[in-house]
Design a protein around this motif. Structure first.
Motif, PDB file in Angstrom:
ATOM      1  N   ASN A 109      40.930   7.569 -48.060  1.00  0.00           N
ATOM      2  CA  ASN A 109      41.918   6.612 -48.522  1.00  0.00           C
ATOM      3  C   ASN A 109      41.925   6.510 -50.035  1.00  0.00           C
ATOM      4  O   ASN A 109      42.784   7.045 -50.701  1.00  0.00           O
ATOM      5  CB  ASN A 109      41.665   5.245 -47.889  1.00  0.00           C
ATOM      6  CG  ASN A 109      41.822   5.311 -46.372  1.00  0.00           C
ATOM      7  OD1 ASN A 109      42.708   6.011 -45.888  1.00  0.00           O
ATOM      8  ND2 ASN A 109      40.962   4.636 -45.648  1.00  0.00           N
ATOM      9  N   VAL A 110      40.941   5.782 -50.555  1.00  0.00           N
ATOM     10  CA  VAL A 110      40.820   5.671 -52.001  1.00  0.00           C
ATOM     11  C   VAL A 110      39.651   6.534 -52.453  1.00  0.00           C
ATOM     12  O   VAL A 110      39.755   7.328 -53.385  1.00  0.00           O
ATOM     13  CB  VAL A 110      40.600   4.207 -52.434  1.00  0.00           C
ATOM     14  CG1 VAL A 110      40.382   4.141 -53.938  1.00  0.00           C
ATOM     15  CG2 VAL A 110      41.792   3.355 -52.023  1.00  0.00           C
ATOM     16  N   SER A 111      38.535   6.380 -51.728  1.00  0.00           N
ATOM     17  CA  SER A 111      37.361   7.178 -52.059  1.00  0.00           C
ATOM     18  C   SER A 111      37.542   8.591 -51.530  1.00  0.00           C
ATOM     19  O   SER A 111      38.271   8.824 -50.578  1.00  0.00           O
ATOM     20  CB  SER A 111      36.122   6.569 -51.428  1.00  0.00           C
ATOM     21  OG  SER A 111      35.930   5.278 -51.942  1.00  0.00           O
ATOM     22  N   LEU A 112      36.866   9.517 -52.189  1.00  0.00           N
ATOM     23  CA  LEU A 112      36.911  10.907 -51.740  1.00  0.00           C
ATOM     24  C   LEU A 112      36.019  11.069 -50.528  1.00  0.00           C
ATOM     25  O   LEU A 112      34.890  10.592 -50.527  1.00  0.00           O
ATOM     26  CB  LEU A 112      36.369  11.818 -52.840  1.00  0.00           C
ATOM     27  CG  LEU A 112      37.250  12.090 -54.038  1.00  0.00           C
ATOM     28  CD1 LEU A 112      36.425  12.719 -55.132  1.00  0.00           C
ATOM     29  CD2 LEU A 112      38.394  13.003 -53.642  1.00  0.00           C
ATOM     30  N   ASP A 113      36.523  11.735 -49.503  1.00  0.00           N
ATOM     31  CA  ASP A 113      35.682  12.029 -48.353  1.00  0.00           C
ATOM     32  C   ASP A 113      35.267  13.493 -48.446  1.00  0.00           C
ATOM     33  O   ASP A 113      35.925  14.382 -47.905  1.00  0.00           O
ATOM     34  CB  ASP A 113      36.456  11.755 -47.058  1.00  0.00           C
ATOM     35  CG  ASP A 113      35.555  11.839 -45.845  1.00  0.00           C
ATOM     36  OD1 ASP A 113      34.460  12.433 -45.975  1.00  0.00           O
ATOM     37  OD2 ASP A 113      35.942  11.326 -44.789  1.00  0.00           O
TER      38      ASP A 113
ATOM     39  N   TYR B 165      31.702   5.125 -60.418  1.00  0.00           N
ATOM     40  CA  TYR B 165      32.171   5.320 -59.046  1.00  0.00           C
ATOM     41  C   TYR B 165      33.618   5.811 -59.046  1.00  0.00           C
ATOM     42  O   TYR B 165      33.981   6.765 -58.361  1.00  0.00           O
ATOM     43  CB  TYR B 165      32.062   4.010 -58.252  1.00  0.00           C
ATOM     44  CG  TYR B 165      32.409   4.190 -56.799  1.00  0.00           C
ATOM     45  CD1 TYR B 165      31.450   4.637 -55.890  1.00  0.00           C
ATOM     46  CD2 TYR B 165      33.703   3.953 -56.324  1.00  0.00           C
ATOM     47  CE1 TYR B 165      31.767   4.843 -54.562  1.00  0.00           C
ATOM     48  CE2 TYR B 165      34.026   4.150 -54.992  1.00  0.00           C
ATOM     49  CZ  TYR B 165      33.061   4.599 -54.118  1.00  0.00           C
ATOM     50  OH  TYR B 165      33.370   4.815 -52.808  1.00  0.00           O
ATOM     51  N   PHE B 166      34.399   5.163 -59.858  1.00  0.00           N
ATOM     52  CA  PHE B 166      35.818   5.493 -59.950  1.00  0.00           C
ATOM     53  C   PHE B 166      36.012   6.951 -60.358  1.00  0.00           C
ATOM     54  O   PHE B 166      36.785   7.696 -59.766  1.00  0.00           O
ATOM     55  CB  PHE B 166      36.458   4.553 -60.980  1.00  0.00           C
ATOM     56  CG  PHE B 166      37.926   4.760 -61.173  1.00  0.00           C
ATOM     57  CD1 PHE B 166      38.837   4.256 -60.262  1.00  0.00           C
ATOM     58  CD2 PHE B 166      38.391   5.468 -62.258  1.00  0.00           C
ATOM     59  CE1 PHE B 166      40.195   4.450 -60.441  1.00  0.00           C
ATOM     60  CE2 PHE B 166      39.744   5.669 -62.444  1.00  0.00           C
ATOM     61  CZ  PHE B 166      40.646   5.162 -61.529  1.00  0.00           C
ATOM     62  N   LYS B 169      33.878   9.351 -57.501  1.00  0.00           N
ATOM     63  CA  LYS B 169      33.909   9.170 -56.047  1.00  0.00           C
ATOM     64  C   LYS B 169      35.292   8.823 -55.500  1.00  0.00           C
ATOM     65  O   LYS B 169      35.426   8.616 -54.308  1.00  0.00           O
ATOM     66  CB  LYS B 169      32.907   8.063 -55.641  1.00  0.00           C
ATOM     67  CG  LYS B 169      31.463   8.381 -55.982  1.00  0.00           C
ATOM     68  CD  LYS B 169      30.903   9.469 -55.077  1.00  0.00           C
ATOM     69  CE  LYS B 169      29.636  10.047 -55.666  1.00  0.00           C
ATOM     70  NZ  LYS B 169      29.183  11.241 -54.952  1.00  0.00           N
ATOM     71  N   THR B 170      36.269   8.709 -56.359  1.00  0.00           N
ATOM     72  CA  THR B 170      37.590   8.373 -55.833  1.00  0.00           C
ATOM     73  C   THR B 170      38.576   9.515 -56.093  1.00  0.00           C
ATOM     74  O   THR B 170      38.341  10.378 -56.931  1.00  0.00           O
ATOM     75  CB  THR B 170      38.171   7.096 -56.478  1.00  0.00           C
ATOM     76  OG1 THR B 170      38.447   7.371 -57.843  1.00  0.00           O
ATOM     77  CG2 THR B 170      37.205   5.929 -56.367  1.00  0.00           C
ATOM     78  N   LYS B 171      39.652   9.482 -55.347  1.00  0.00           N
ATOM     79  CA  LYS B 171      40.715  10.479 -55.512  1.00  0.00           C
ATOM     80  C   LYS B 171      41.281  10.443 -56.922  1.00  0.00           C
ATOM     81  O   LYS B 171      41.484  11.466 -57.560  1.00  0.00           O
ATOM     82  CB  LYS B 171      41.864  10.163 -54.564  1.00  0.00           C
ATOM     83  CG  LYS B 171      41.581  10.405 -53.134  1.00  0.00           C
ATOM     84  CD  LYS B 171      42.811   9.925 -52.378  1.00  0.00           C
ATOM     85  CE  LYS B 171      42.854  10.433 -50.976  1.00  0.00           C
ATOM     86  NZ  LYS B 171      44.157  10.161 -50.361  1.00  0.00           N
TER      87      LYS B 171
END
Lengths: 504, 304
Positions: A109-113, B165-166, B169-171
């Motif tokens: 969703n927001v975080s990368l998986d 984190y941003f 770890k985020t898109k």
């Protein structure tokens, strides 16, 4: 059901002043490899950019699976399952392979998986035998691997129409072979592949059907079985092309360049010795990265070497700078054209000056004589039939073939004794290749000594009087061209001498 | 020796942390900005304007937090203008940055004169109070971290962690990293590069402005001409030293703050004052010459 997967009908695209695509038709069947063949400037890339939504056609229509589509931007092309591997890779060097592939369409969703991403991409990679380390950084990959990342990126986005723009231009022969295998695998999985190229041998190797373009127009679409390379070349260029040339048999003269006991690569166990005589072309064959670059740079003094001697016309030039070496009479056509041979943003006239700016008549007492330079450039352009719009056009705006013509004409204009031609036809189209080949042969007949270093075996075989084969920095063999047995050079290039190591 | 042992006390560590706050905030701002491909040499000026905005907000409302909010709004505005120049109009980023620094120095000085009719220094305003956190402050040793400290200390630590984190770890973080290195590649997969750049530069403006306000209405209670005094450049250096990584920027900022803290503590030592004063700046210079040469930043940095 005889519906084409992709159909381009009567596509016309005009740019100010000229027509890049003139009522072109292209029909590609589902699950075939379709080669779009043509010289540089024939309109291949423009046509594909229209299919990709990067350009809009002035006339004509696009059809996917028998339905007309309007592709106004790349996003729509994506949705229709069209993806393109560009000539210049669109990869972020500092990111990992995996990150590059999922970029823009990341799971989560927001975080990368990352776990999920890895699973999805690894599955794809295995399916097509890509053999990629997904966690490797892109900058550490070879060119061939980068290209595979690009292909995987497109597959990940669900493309089933895959366009490759001159994919082998940047590859070594082995990497090209691997690519062909991958294309074949993708075809087996039902992907439709459009393969833009100007190389006949790969077209014949991999394509099911071939469409030839020339000067923005359709020439013909044929099945591979129904044609020959000679015929395709004729379609591409519009006239007959000679694949073999009659070379006059001449006695070679005195040695011009001699290299003795020079070590090319630190890991090489043996040194290299060879000489190039007046009026002969010595071809150096070998897979790239086996010391070719080192050889050219050592001769020019661009790279330091510890042992061995290099002499020109009998004079030891070991301690001489590149400038002095060139002044003694070396013309140099470097393998890295953009880095070593030209200044892209400079004008054609200034590029003619490059390396000779201190010589009369181009300058006197440190002041450049623009008029002389321009006169010389004009002569050269005329003499070598270089297509330019003016002397003050930047050389970077010329086609690769014309850039190389500028470089070749510059390097031979000062009447050198020796010419080092390294990969002289890389990335050029058939017409330009033929031209450069004829120039090299002309220079040979004039009595110049030419050292031809090339990864194109056909080129080496066609031009050379003697052939040497480099493997891991060592000269495996050096003898007259006609003394080689069929296939012997190929084996030597792979490091195998006839009679030994036959168990591989 | 005695001098040295007196340095490495809890007080000294807390002092280092406090001095680090503005550098950390600005450095993280710079990190975001440069990750999007925009170089911001004007961060010193952004901080200065933030410092003045904080004082103005506090002065007119009597409430220091209004000053902080006002600084954020002004910071976003300056960031937007900077983005407009560098992204929309593709102006030279070095020229814009240096221009912004010069403009800010003159503008803030003039404003102080206009509002307070004084030169070089504003009047005093209400200041953000320190806080103590109940329960946590009773922990042995670590407890001092939570007793009578500025709320900005905690805010900064949260920003550091959140930024990391941003970014990793985020898109959105992945896309931002891609943009800094190869914007065409990002664009080719459908990422709106321009929008990311605007957002990053504006975020940088906000963080720099908060950093400036910290100097004026948290550490002090007034605006002093050129009070940022090179901390913006230290932030740029910390960003490089920290490898364009928020946590790296944080650690590098601590190094610079340590040098500043030393300066304050060595004042009564027998070393000519000038040399001690030089410490943080000298360190910045050494870092820029020594580390920056090898540091590998976003590949497309400064090329729009």
């Amino acid at each position: 059901m005889n519906v084409y997967h992709v159909e381009l009908k009567e596509i016309t695209k005009r740019f100010s002043g000229f027509i890049a695509n003139d009522h072109i038709n292209l029909s590609v069947k589902r699950g075939e490899i379709h080669s779009l063949l043509g010289e540089n400037g024939a309109g291949k890339t423009t046509l594909m950019k229209i299919l990709l939504g990067l350009y809009s056609a002035d006339e004509g229509s696009l059809w996917i699976d028998g339905k007309e589509v309007h592709i106004t931007n790349p996003r729509i092309a994506f949705q229709l399952g069209i993806g393109m591997v560009h000539q210049h890779f669109m990869l972020v060097n500092n990111l990992s392979v995996l990150e590059n592939i999922i970029l823009g369409q990341e799971p989560g969703n927001v975080s990368l998986d990352m776990k999920k991403s890895y699973k999805i991409v690894q599955e794809l990679s295995t399916k097509y035998n890509f053999a990629l380390d997904l966690n490797a950084k892109v900058e550490d990959l070879s060119v061939g691997m980068k290209q595979r990342v690009e292909i995987l990126k497109i597959l990940y986005r669900g493309a089933d129409i895959i366009i490759l723009d001159e994919p082998t231009a940047v590859l070594t022969p082995q990497e090209a072979d691997k690519l062909m295998k991958i294309l074949h695998d993708m075809k087996q999985q039902g992907k439709t592949i459009i393969f833009i190229t100007h190389k006949l041998n790969e077209t014949m190797e991999v394509a099911d059907r071939i469409t030839v373009l020339r000067n923005g127009k359709n020439v013909i679409t044929v099945n591979k079985e129904d044609t020959t390379p000679e015929e395709l070349a004729k379609f591409m260029v519009g006239r007959d092309i000679c694949f073999t040339i009659e070379k006059s048999k001449k006695k070679r003269g005195k040695p011009i360049l001699s290299i003795e006991n020079v070590k090319l690569l630190p890991q090489a166990s043996d040194t290299v010795s060879l000489s190039v005589h007046e009026g002969e072309i010595v071809g150096i064959a070998g897979v790239e990265g086996n010391g070719q670059r080192e050889l050219e740079e050592i001769i020019l003094g661009l790279r330091k070497y510890k042992n061995g001697t290099i002499s020109l016309l009998g004079v030891n030039i070991n301690s001489m700078t590149t400038k002095v070496r060139k002044d003694l009479g070396i013309g140099y056509i470097p393998s890295d054209r953009h880095k070593r041979a030209m200044l892209s943003n400079f004008t054609i006239a200034d590029n003619y000056l490059l390396g000779y700016h201190f010589r009369a008549p181009f300058s006197s007492k440190g002041i450049l004589k623009k008029r002389e330079v321009e006169k010389h450039s004009k002569d050269m352009i005329e003499c070598f039939q270089i297509k330019v719009s003016g002397l003050h056009q930047s050389i970077g705006s010329l086609s690769g073939g014309n850039q190389q013509k500028v470089i070749v004409s510059r390097e031979v204009s000062q009447n050198p004794h020796l010419i080092i031609a390294a990969q002289p036809t890389r990335g050029l189209d058939i017409g330009a290749i033929e031209y450069i080949h004829n120039q090299l042969l002309r220079l040979r007949d004039e009595g110049k000594a030419i050292l031809l270093i090339s990864a194109e075996l056909t080129e080496i075989l066609k031009l050379s009087d003697r052939i040497g084969v480099l493997y891991k920095g060592e000269l495996m063999e050096l003898k007259e061209t006609d003394e080689y047995a069929e296939g012997e050079i190929g084996l030597l290039m792979a490091g195998r001498k006839a009679g030994i190591g036959t168990n591989g | 020796m005695e001098q040295l042992s007196s340095i490495l006390t809890g007080d000294f560590i807390l002092l280092t942390l406090r001095l680090a706050i503005p550098i950390i905030l600005a450095a993280i701002g710079e990190t975001f900005c440069e990750r999007s491909g925009v170089m911001n040499l004007g961060i010193e000026g952004m901080m200065l304007i933030g410092a003045l905005s904080g004082v103005l907000g506090s002065f007119f409302s009597g409430e220091p937090w209004v000053g902080v909010v006002f600084a954020i709004i002004v910071g976003a505005g300056i960031g937007f203008i900077y983005a407009l120049l560098c992204v929309r109009y593709k102006a030279d980023q070095v020229v814009c940055g240096i221009g912004l620094n010069m403009l800010s120095l003159g503008f803030t000085t003039a404003m102080v004169h206009a509002v307070w009719n004084r030169d070089g220094m504003s009047g005093t305003v209400a200041q953000v109070e320190n806080v103590s956190i109940p329960i946590l402050k009773n922990i042995p040793l670590l407890g001092r971290l939570f007793e009578k400290q500025s709320p900005f200390l905690y805010l900064t630590l949260i920003i550091v962690a959140a930024s990391w984190y941003f970014m990793y770890k985020t898109k959105i973080g992945l896309r931002l990293r891609a943009i800094g290195d190869h914007p065409q590649a990002a664009e080719s997969v459908g990422i709106n590069v321009t929008r990311y750049r605007y957002a990053s530069v504006i975020l940088c403006g906000i963080l720099a402005s908060i950093a400036g306000a910290y100097l004026s209405i948290v550490q002090n209670n007034l605006f002093v001409q050129n009070m940022v005094a090179g901390r913006g450049f230290m932030a740029i250096a910390a960003n490089i030293f920290g490898g364009w990584n928020p946590v790296g920027s944080f650690l590098a900022s601590l190094v610079f703050a340590f040098a500043q803290a030393l300066r304050l503590n060595l004042a009564d030592l027998n070393i000519p004052d000038q040399f001690i004063q030089m410490l943080p700046y000298g360190l910045t210079l050494i870092v820029l010459v020594g580390v920056a040469k090898k540091a590998k930043g976003p590949e497309a940095l400064g090329k729009i």
